[in-house]
Design an enzyme around this catalytic site. Structure first.
Site, mmCIF file in Angstrom:
data_model
loop_
_atom_site.group_PDB
_atom_site.id
_atom_site.type_symbol
_atom_site.label_atom_id
_atom_site.label_comp_id
_atom_site.label_asym_id
_atom_site.label_seq_id
_atom_site.Cartn_x
_atom_site.Cartn_y
_atom_site.Cartn_z
ATOM 1 N N HIS A 29 46.590 15.457 25.053
ATOM 2 C CA HIS A 29 46.429 15.843 26.455
ATOM 3 C C HIS A 29 45.905 14.675 27.288
ATOM 4 O O HIS A 29 46.481 14.325 28.333
ATOM 5 C CB HIS A 29 45.463 17.029 26.545
ATOM 6 N N GLU A 30 44.826 14.080 26.830
ATOM 7 C CA GLU A 30 44.233 12.977 27.592
ATOM 8 C C GLU A 30 45.127 11.729 27.582
ATOM 9 O O GLU A 30 45.146 10.971 28.548
ATOM 10 C CB GLU A 30 42.846 12.643 27.046
ATOM 11 N N HIS B 42 47.470 11.920 30.488
ATOM 12 C CA HIS B 42 46.846 11.430 31.720
ATOM 13 C C HIS B 42 46.763 9.901 31.706
ATOM 14 O O HIS B 42 47.090 9.241 32.705
ATOM 15 C CB HIS B 42 45.422 11.996 31.851
#
Length: 382
Positions: free
Chosen positions: A30-31, A34
């Protein structure tokens, strides 16, 4: 004392370790979503953290980003240069004191569509992870299936009242293709007290029926209570009925997309039940319940744990898109409003929203922790 420590070790290995492995993979992906999109947009990144709180171990890369593992392993964040906190709230004082050459690389100075792309990248990375896992498992292992033919209908059941008969072949449920009787069971079980549409074939002729599965409480093999839908049909299984089906790469692509669509739709329906009074709070799960489920699934093998990782990854991606400040969906909501107004919301409104969002997320975390421990304790009394 020593005996207590020894007794604690199996619990740690059985529940906590699988949970941490699953959560770390999901958070990292997920990170990283980003991070990568921020990099592609030329945004200066201060920190990439797995976990919250005090740093346990970390290092700086050649671009000045601090990569670290923190003490509380219940999430993570990417913090951009010039942000006040991990929620990407700009810090006016820090921005004023930064090197002017860094100004074009600040997240706050990027156009709204670049910021939207960075926000969406995290949940999208979770969806991609889910897709890759499900697609790989389908190609690598295939699936065991049973012909979707009903052989028995319980008298007085929902199925009988709807007109289902022995010998009917189920073609689809709510538009989802039924390739085996196990699909039919799963589609019905995930729709307790919700109307579903069945496409069947009877004596070579297609028919469409609607019915509402009865909501019943059952226990899984680990003793966990589950609320599922049941209509009262059965399928007699002979040895030659069970076959291993291996789809080709193109067919597996469509099957994986359909599976993801099904999970998203059923997750939305599950959340929607709470707004109309049909929700069961026992079905809500926080870190404790996820750890318990991870440990239980780990006993079924690595493949089962990988499959759980795919499911949790997709659900975390969906949860993060909820329009709650502090979550990605809250940022997305702000930026979409900014795109429509052609100017950002005031810092005062944004800060108020983030405080409210923090309170909501904290309240939900406390509630799910209490919910997990309460029902776990009540089950020990039965």
């Amino acid at each position: 004392m020593f005996a207590s420590v020894l007794a604690f070790v199996p619990w740690l290995l059985s529940y906590v370790l699988p949970f941490l492995v699953v959560l770390t993979v999901i958070v990292f992906v997920h990170e990283m979503g980003h991070y990568l999109v921020a990099r592609w947009n030329g945004i200066a990144i201060q920190t990439f953290s797995i976990g919250f709180g005090p740093e346990l171990v970390g290092w700086n890369d050649k671009r000045g980003t601090r990569w670290k593992i923190s003490a509380i392993p219940l999430g993570g964040y990417v913090r951009f240069v010039g942000d006040m906190n991990a929620a990407s709230v700009p810090d006016p004082d820090a921005v004023e004191n930064l090197d002017p050459e860094l100004a074009p690389h600040l997240f706050a100075n990027k156009n709204v569509w670049q910021r939207i792309s960075v926000v969406v990248a995290g949940p999208l990375a979770n969806v991609i992870l889910t897709f890759v896992i499900l697609y790989a498992l389908l190609l690598g292992y295939g699936r065991y299936t049973i012909p979707p033919v009903i052989t028995g209908v319980t008298a007085g059941s929902v199925a009988e009242q709807a007109g289902l008969q022995a010998g009917d072949t189920v073609i689809a449920v709510d538009g989802y293709v039924v390739r085996g009787f196990e699909d039919f069971q799963r589609f019905v079980a995930t729709s307790p007290a919700r109307q579903v549409s069945l496409a069947i074939e009877r004596n070579g002729a297609p028919q469409t029926l609607t019915l509402t599965p009865e909501a019943v409480e059952v226990q899984d093999r680990f003793g966990n209570n589950q609320r599922i839908g049941r209509i009262g049909v059965s399928r007699d299984v002979a040895d030659n009925d069970v076959t291993l089906y291996r789809p080709g790469p193109v067919e597996a692509l469509g099957m994986t997309v359909e599976e993801i669509r099904f999970i998203v739709q059923r997750t939305g329906a599950f959340l929607g039940d709470f707004f109309v009074g049909r929700g069961d709070v026992e079905q809500l799960g926080g870190p404790v319940k996820v750890a318990k489920v991870s440990g239980e699934v780990a006993t079924l093998g690595v493949v089962a744990l990988i499959n759980l990782t795919a499911l949790l990854s997709l659900n975390i991606g969906i949860f993060n898109l909820l329009p709650v400040p502090m979550l990605d969906g809250g940022h997305l909501m702000y930026y979409l409003i900014e795109a429509a107004r052609r100017k950002p919301l005031s810092m005062r409104i944004q800060e108020m929203g983030f405080r409210l969002g923090f309170a909501l997320v904290l309240a939900l975390t406390v509630f799910t922790l209490f919910n997990d421990t309460l029902f776990a304790y009540l089950r020990t009394l039965n």
